[in-house]
Design a protein around this motif. Structure first.
Motif, PDB file in Angstrom:
ATOM      1  N   LEU A 116       1.078   6.626  -7.074  1.00 42.43           N
ATOM      2  CA  LEU A 116       0.327   7.876  -7.047  1.00 42.43           C
ATOM      3  C   LEU A 116       1.225   9.092  -6.867  1.00 42.43           C
ATOM      4  O   LEU A 116       0.774  10.222  -6.977  1.00 42.43           O
ATOM      5  CB  LEU A 116      -0.710   7.833  -5.920  1.00 42.43           C
ATOM      6  CG  LEU A 116      -1.757   6.727  -6.056  1.00 42.43           C
ATOM      7  CD1 LEU A 116      -2.527   6.543  -4.761  1.00 42.43           C
ATOM      8  CD2 LEU A 116      -2.724   7.064  -7.180  1.00 42.43           C
ATOM      9  N   GLY A 117       2.482   8.862  -6.553  1.00 37.96           N
ATOM     10  CA  GLY A 117       3.410   9.993  -6.435  1.00 37.96           C
ATOM     11  C   GLY A 117       3.201  10.832  -5.192  1.00 37.96           C
ATOM     12  O   GLY A 117       3.546  12.007  -5.159  1.00 37.96           O
ATOM     13  N   ILE A 118       2.623  10.249  -4.135  1.00 38.73           N
ATOM     14  CA  ILE A 118       2.458  10.997  -2.884  1.00 38.73           C
ATOM     15  C   ILE A 118       3.799  11.030  -2.163  1.00 38.73           C
ATOM     16  O   ILE A 118       4.552  10.057  -2.199  1.00 38.73           O
ATOM     17  CB  ILE A 118       1.394  10.329  -1.986  1.00 38.73           C
ATOM     18  CG1 ILE A 118       0.093  10.152  -2.764  1.00 38.73           C
ATOM     19  CG2 ILE A 118       1.146  11.132  -0.732  1.00 38.73           C
ATOM     20  CD1 ILE A 118      -0.995   9.436  -1.986  1.00 38.73           C
ATOM     21  N   LEU A 177       2.303   1.566  -3.444  1.00 36.07           N
ATOM     22  CA  LEU A 177       1.299   2.084  -4.378  1.00 36.07           C
ATOM     23  C   LEU A 177       1.174   3.601  -4.228  1.00 36.07           C
ATOM     24  O   LEU A 177       1.127   4.347  -5.214  1.00 36.07           O
ATOM     25  CB  LEU A 177      -0.055   1.414  -4.094  1.00 36.07           C
ATOM     26  CG  LEU A 177      -1.245   2.018  -4.845  1.00 36.07           C
ATOM     27  CD1 LEU A 177      -1.233   1.539  -6.285  1.00 36.07           C
ATOM     28  CD2 LEU A 177      -2.560   1.662  -4.179  1.00 36.07           C
ATOM     29  N   ALA A 178       1.125   4.056  -2.968  1.00 32.19           N
ATOM     30  CA  ALA A 178       0.928   5.483  -2.727  1.00 32.19           C
ATOM     31  C   ALA A 178       2.137   6.291  -3.185  1.00 32.19           C
ATOM     32  O   ALA A 178       1.993   7.337  -3.828  1.00 32.19           O
ATOM     33  CB  ALA A 178       0.666   5.721  -1.243  1.00 32.19           C
ATOM     34  N   VAL A 179       3.325   5.797  -2.879  1.00 28.09           N
ATOM     35  CA  VAL A 179       4.535   6.576  -3.170  1.00 28.09           C
ATOM     36  C   VAL A 179       4.897   6.480  -4.656  1.00 28.09           C
ATOM     37  O   VAL A 179       5.138   7.484  -5.321  1.00 28.09           O
ATOM     38  CB  VAL A 179       5.715   6.078  -2.307  1.00 28.09           C
ATOM     39  CG1 VAL A 179       7.015   6.717  -2.746  1.00 28.09           C
ATOM     40  CG2 VAL A 179       5.440   6.376  -0.844  1.00 28.09           C
ATOM     41  N   VAL A 180       4.899   5.252  -5.169  1.00 28.97           N
ATOM     42  CA  VAL A 180       5.361   5.054  -6.538  1.00 28.97           C
ATOM     43  C   VAL A 180       4.218   5.242  -7.541  1.00 28.97           C
ATOM     44  O   VAL A 180       4.354   5.961  -8.522  1.00 28.97           O
ATOM     45  CB  VAL A 180       5.980   3.647  -6.691  1.00 28.97           C
ATOM     46  CG1 VAL A 180       6.411   3.417  -8.129  1.00 28.97           C
ATOM     47  CG2 VAL A 180       7.153   3.490  -5.754  1.00 28.97           C
ATOM     48  N   LEU A 209       0.840  -1.201   0.000  1.00 30.71           N
ATOM     49  CA  LEU A 209       0.000   0.000   0.000  1.00 30.71           C
ATOM     50  C   LEU A 209       0.877   1.254   0.000  1.00 30.71           C
ATOM     51  O   LEU A 209       0.623   2.217  -0.746  1.00 30.71           O
ATOM     52  CB  LEU A 209      -0.917  -0.022   1.234  1.00 30.71           C
ATOM     53  CG  LEU A 209      -1.977   1.066   1.326  1.00 30.71           C
ATOM     54  CD1 LEU A 209      -2.941   0.971   0.158  1.00 30.71           C
ATOM     55  CD2 LEU A 209      -2.746   0.956   2.640  1.00 30.71           C
TER      56      LEU A 209
END
Lengths: 343, 327
Positions: free
Chosen positions: A143-145, A138-141, A135
């Motif tokens: 969605l770029g968060i 997914l968020a960092v890579v 998770l």
């Protein structure tokens, strides 16, 4: 983008500044580095002389045992920092790692208490840990968060899920595996200590002994260059977060075995994990995070707490001394780094 | 032709959504809770959220907004909150007046800020590590001062008037904490967005090297930034003790993660992801309303935390994801 330009600019200016007096500064760096290590050695020497029983093998193994949980977590954090770069606001960081461990421990203990065997329960804990890591990835890579933000949100989710699962209570657990971890031993070294030794050997080999590890450093150090060289930056960064989740799951099994239960409040470990991973940079030649450095700083933190205990110093001092040491070490490092040119 | 027009319309819609995703999420959440719970939109409840959930977090978060604008971070805001709270309560317990208590409390926070400033500007320690170290030292200090974390309660007999003066009074029907928040908000807004100091801070955050070369006295401004942040956290510490009439050691850390979250949620408002006073306030309101709403809908405390995590995650995902698609 702007961050990258910035780094190169800063690096270039440092370099021009450094070339002038490089020889003298290099000597100063050496002195400073030796000074930092000497400070560590002096503290240890003090304990050896004045703390009764400090050097007994029983005590030292005890320290290794106590360090196992922090060590495994700190490895997870270190790999995230290696792969994501050490810039504080933009770089890699996993704030969810301690909460993730709490969640995995809750899952593990709950499944055991429901009568599932060790195999299924450990598998489930590892699955949950890696899912939380995925998770984050997914968020960092995907969605770029910003890692700081993404893992902060995931921290809340993981901590909340642990609470809903356990209703903020202690979930007792016992199983053959836990029994073995607590009381098993081999060559006079307990199973828990072996867990740290084996885990350290594996992770140091992967990160510092393989091409994969080298590429991970490339990805964290200079993503643009790594991409240009044909490395899949998203894959490597994702890997670090999933691996961090895996470490959380392994640490959860260790913590359940030490306490014979899953207990609330594991999130408090986060700051110590961060401290261990960041303090470890002082042990590397170029002041980058390394697994060996992390191991040394974890053991150092463990020895420090242990020495204080043996000297009958109140445990309330431990945090403060740890904080002061971080500051001391980092101040020395930043002074020495001035002469290192780039980075 | 029609295809490209369609495309550009799609892009501009995306850009619009990316820009206002937080506001849209905010509106949607308010509507949802208004429908789901009859008590949510009552003045009494909104007032309760404002006084109990928003004010203290917002003041800490505004301090942090200044620091994050300068490109740094302050992990020790909780320590500033606690130290101010501790000294304030100890002074009142020792029989000093409220003015002395507030002065002492702010002084304690000031010391934390100055310590951070020295570590960051004189010893060149990165803000993250410097304030992490101060956080550890602050925790030890509190444990040593309270024999391991014993709370200090103040019985209503003495000093209760002083507490009431801060937490429970109102001016023209507006409670004092809310007035304090308004004053702090306006002050930080002017400081950050309308003053020379603010321009320096923004410059340091955007391009530290350039800021240094263009003659900004970076150490001096950076020291100011950290001292201001600690002082604002100290204000919250005093408000906190005045509200709960006690000092509970290590309780300030609860603000840290929420304040960081609120500030960064606020950065999604600007294209360059710069923190702003308005954005931070919006982030604080979002967190406070979700907490309150979930409680009213009947979720227990544990599920609230999951809910907040999921919600923050979704807001960030939409905002960052859409923006990435626009670029």
């Amino acid at each position: 983008m702007s961050a990258t330009t910035l780094h190169t600019e800063a690096g270039a200016s440092d370099e021009t500044r450094a070339t002038g007096k490089s020889a003298g500064r290099r000597f100063a760096t050496l002195v400073v580095r030796l000074g930092a290590i000497a400070a560590f050695a002096a503290i240890m020497a003090y304990f050896v002389v004045f703390a009764p029983g400090f050097t007994s093998s029983f005590n030292l193994i005890n320290v290794v045992e106590q360090s196992a949980i922090l060590g495994v977590l700190a490895y997870g954090m270190t790999s995230v920092i290696i792969g994501g770069g050490s810039d504080v606001t933009e770089g890699g960081i996993d704030l969810s790692i301690a909460a993730n461990m709490g969640l995995c421990a809750a899952v593990y203990a709950t499944l055991l208490s429901m009568g599932y065997g060790d195999f299924l329960s450990v598998l489930a804990a590892i699955g949950v840990g890696m899912a939380v890591g995925a998770l984050n990835a997914l968020a960092v890579v995907g969605l770029g968060i910003l890692p700081l933000l993404a893992t902060l949100a995931v921290l809340n989710v993981a901590a909340g899920m642990e609470l809903t699962l356990t209703q903020n209570t202690v979930v007792g657990a016992s199983s053959p595996l836990l029994g073995f971890l607590v009381s098993g031993s081999f060559l006079g070294i307990s199973a828990l200590a072996w867990a740290l030794i084996v885990f350290s050997a594996i992770i140091i080999t992967i990160i510092h002994g393989t091409a994969f590890g080298l590429r991970l450093y490339a990805v964290g150090g200079h993503p643009e260059a790594a991409r240009a060289a044909g490395l899949s930056v998203p894959f490597y960064v994702s890997f670090t977060y999933v691996q961090s989740g895996f470490c959380a799951a392994v640490a959860s099994v260790l913590t359940v075995s030490r306490l014979s239960a899953s207990t609330p409040g594991s999130g408090e470990l986060l700051l110590s994990v961060l401290a261990a991973a960041l303090l470890g940079t002082v042990f590397s030649r170029r002041f980058v995070p390394t697994m060996g450095g992390t191991l040394l700083s974890v053991l150092f933190i463990g020895l420090l707490a242990n020495g204080f205990q043996l000297l009958n110093v109140s445990s309330y001092w431990v945090n403060g001394v740890q904080g002061a040491l971080i500051l001391l070490v980092v101040a020395i490092t930043s002074f020495a780094r001035g002469s290192e040119g780039s980075q | 032709m029609s295809v490209s027009a369609n495309d550009s319309r799609k892009v501009s819609l995306r850009a619009f959504l990316a820009k206002y995703s937080v506001l849209i999420a905010f509106a949607a959440i308010v509507i949802f809770f208004a429908v789901a719970s009859p008590t949510f939109l009552t003045p009494a409840n909104l007032f309760n959220v404002l006084v109990n959930n928003v004010v203290m977090l917002a003041i800490v978060a505004l301090g942090l907004t200044i620091v994050i604008s300068s490109g740094g971070i302050d992990l020790s805001v909780g320590v500033s909150v606690d130290m101010a709270s501790m000294v304030f309560v100890m002074l009142l317990a020792a029989g000093y007046s409220g003015v002395v208590g507030v002065g002492g409390g702010l002084g304690a926070a000031l010391i934390v800020g100055i310590l951070n400033a020295i570590l960051i500007t004189r010893l060149n320690i990165s803000p993250f590590l410097a304030t992490l170290g101060v956080l550890f030292i602050g925790q030890s200090t509190q444990q040593l001062a309270t024999s391991g974390g014993q709370p200090i309660y103040l019985t209503s007999g003495y000093a209760s008037d002083q507490f009431n003066a801060i937490a429970r009074t109102a001016l023209f029907g507006v409670p004092t904490p809310v007035i304090l928040l308004i004053v702090v908000t306006v002050a930080v807004h002017i400081l950050l967005h309308r003053s020379v100091f603010g321009r320096y801070v923004q410059a340091m955050g955007a391009q530290p090297g350039v800021a240094w070369y263009s003659g900004i006295r970076v150490p001096r401004e950076l020291s100011m930034v950290h001292v201001l942040c600690a002082l604002l956290a100290g204000v919250t510490g005093i408000l906190l003790s005045a509200t709960v009439k006690s000092y509970v050691p290590l309780s300030g850390n609860a603000f840290l993660l929420d304040a960081i979250g609120a500030t960064f949620i606020g950065t999604t408002l600007s294209r360059e992801r710069k923190p702003s006073v308005i954005g931070t306030l919006l982030g604080v309101l979002l967190l406070a309303i979700v907490k309150n709403g979930l409680l009213l809908v009947g979720w227990n405390f544990y599920w609230q935390q999951v809910g907040i995590g999921v919600l923050v995650f979704l807001v960030l995902a939409v905002s960052f994801g859409l923006r990435r698609a626009t670029h």
